[in-house]
Design a protein around this motif. Structure first.
Motif, short mmCIF file in Angstrom:
data_model
loop_
_atom_site.label_atom_id
_atom_site.label_comp_id
_atom_site.label_asym_id
_atom_site.label_seq_id
_atom_site.Cartn_x
_atom_site.Cartn_y
_atom_site.Cartn_z
N PHE A 234 0.70 -1.11 0.24
CA PHE A 234 0.02 -0.03 0.01
C PHE A 234 1.02 1.22 -0.10
O PHE A 234 1.95 1.33 0.14
CB PHE A 234 -1.04 -0.04 1.32
CG PHE A 234 -0.19 0.62 2.47
CD1 PHE A 234 -0.06 1.67 2.95
CD2 PHE A 234 0.51 -0.57 3.08
CE1 PHE A 234 0.35 1.91 4.08
CE2 PHE A 234 1.24 -0.35 4.39
CZ PHE A 234 1.37 0.97 4.82
N GLU A 235 0.27 2.17 -0.21
CA GLU A 235 1.13 3.68 -0.22
C GLU A 235 0.03 4.77 0.67
O GLU A 235 -1.39 4.62 0.64
CB GLU A 235 1.02 4.38 -1.40
CG GLU A 235 2.27 3.70 -2.21
CD GLU A 235 2.73 4.53 -3.59
OE1 GLU A 235 2.47 5.67 -3.49
OE2 GLU A 235 3.02 3.62 -4.59
N TRP A 236 0.61 5.50 1.62
CA TRP A 236 -0.23 6.41 2.31
C TRP A 236 -0.56 7.50 1.22
O TRP A 236 0.30 8.16 0.95
CB TRP A 236 0.48 7.04 3.36
CG TRP A 236 0.74 5.77 4.52
CD1 TRP A 236 1.64 5.24 4.84
CD2 TRP A 236 -0.23 5.76 5.51
NE1 TRP A 236 1.46 4.32 5.99
CE2 TRP A 236 0.11 4.65 6.52
CE3 TRP A 236 -1.80 5.73 5.74
CZ2 TRP A 236 -0.49 4.06 7.40
CZ3 TRP A 236 -2.32 5.24 6.85
CH2 TRP A 236 -1.67 4.24 7.44
N MET A 237 -1.85 7.84 1.22
CA MET A 237 -2.41 9.06 0.52
C MET A 237 -3.17 9.82 1.40
O MET A 237 -3.87 9.24 2.33
CB MET A 237 -3.14 8.30 -0.82
CG MET A 237 -2.47 7.42 -1.71
SD MET A 237 -1.21 8.35 -2.47
CE MET A 237 -0.62 7.00 -3.94
N THR A 238 -3.41 11.03 0.96
CA THR A 238 -4.39 11.95 1.85
C THR A 238 -5.77 11.67 1.29
O THR A 238 -6.05 11.30 0.18
CB THR A 238 -4.06 13.45 1.63
OG1 THR A 238 -4.17 13.84 0.20
CG2 THR A 238 -2.54 13.46 1.88
N LEU A 239 -6.83 12.03 2.12
CA LEU A 239 -8.11 12.04 1.69
C LEU A 239 -8.49 13.23 0.64
O LEU A 239 -9.14 12.96 -0.38
CB LEU A 239 -9.06 12.40 2.73
CG LEU A 239 -9.11 11.38 4.01
CD1 LEU A 239 -9.90 11.98 5.16
CD2 LEU A 239 -9.63 10.05 3.31
#
Length: 235
Positions: free
Chosen positions: A21-26
């Motif tokens: 996964f990758e951390w993305m912003t809302l």
């Protein structure tokens, strides 16, 4: 027990192995942010006979919203900051005691100014996946509130991060999100059914018990002359 089980599996399903996964912003997965408004109270022309659903934060309860308790008129919509919001947005309460709570509107509606609404870009994320994530992180989102009321705003919300599985492979990502959503929706439905259905079932069973108890313990009275019928007791 079912709620604890649901929380356990939600924690497991929303925890990814490194590299998956990758951390993305809302904000990254949001197509548009909507805010709301409150038509002036005390003006009958803004509320009486209204047919436009108007959502208040006390109705944001980690669930789907298919109806509202209050309706406003076209005049109210024209003369306030309230605006139409398309269905299937992720709604987050951003002010006061309810700040951080979330919901999904299953109908087009309007909201008061204490709701923020995220229209999710369906090419990047599923709205129900985002909903489960923000619901799961209610306490974390609430803790970001500012000022005496703990208010949130669009910047705070859109900067909050969520894990996007297989972010570089959009089709695979959406399939994985759908798999997670399907499992969590089943648990959500089960726990909601138990919470709403069991009290009603218990109430019905109690009434049934009382009815039969009354029938079984209702006997013909003894003759008015008194005494115990022969052969039915006495020493």
């Amino acid at each position: 027990m079912r709620k604890k089980q649901y929380n356990y599996y939600r924690d497991q399903l929303l925890s990814f192995e490194e590299g998956d996964f990758e951390w993305m912003t809302l904000g990254y997965v949001t197509k548009k942010w909507y805010s709301g408004g409150t038509p002036t109270a005390g003006k009958p022309e803004f509320y009486e006979g209204g047919n436009i659903p108007w959502l208040r934060t006390q109705e944001v309860k980690f669930s789907d919203v298919s109806e509202t308790e209050v309706f406003i008129t076209p005049a109210a919509l024209k003369n306030s900051s309230a605006k139409w919001i398309p269905e299937n947005c992720v709604i987050i309460a951003i002010s006061g005691a309810t700040a951080g709570r979330s919901a999904i509107n299953k109908i087009p509606l309007t909201t008061n100014q204490h709701c923020g609404c995220l229209e999710i870009d369906d090419k990047k994320a599923l709205y129900r996946y985002v909903f489960h994530w923000v619901s799961f992180n209610y306490e974390n989102i609430k803790a970001l509130g500012q000022g005496a009321r703990g208010d949130l705003n669009s910047t705070i919300i859109k900067n909050f991060r969520l894990p996007v599985p297989y972010a570089n492979e959009p089709e695979k990502s959406l399939v994985e999100q759908a798999r997670i959503v399907a499992i969590l929706d089943k648990f959500d439905t089960l726990t909601t059914s138990l919470q709403e259905g069991l009290p009603r079932e218990i109430e019905l069973r109690q009434k049934q018990y009382e009815y039969y108890r009354e029938l079984l313990l209702s006997f013909p009275q003894f003759p008015s002359s008194g005494g115990v019928p022969e052969g039915r007791g006495g020493s």
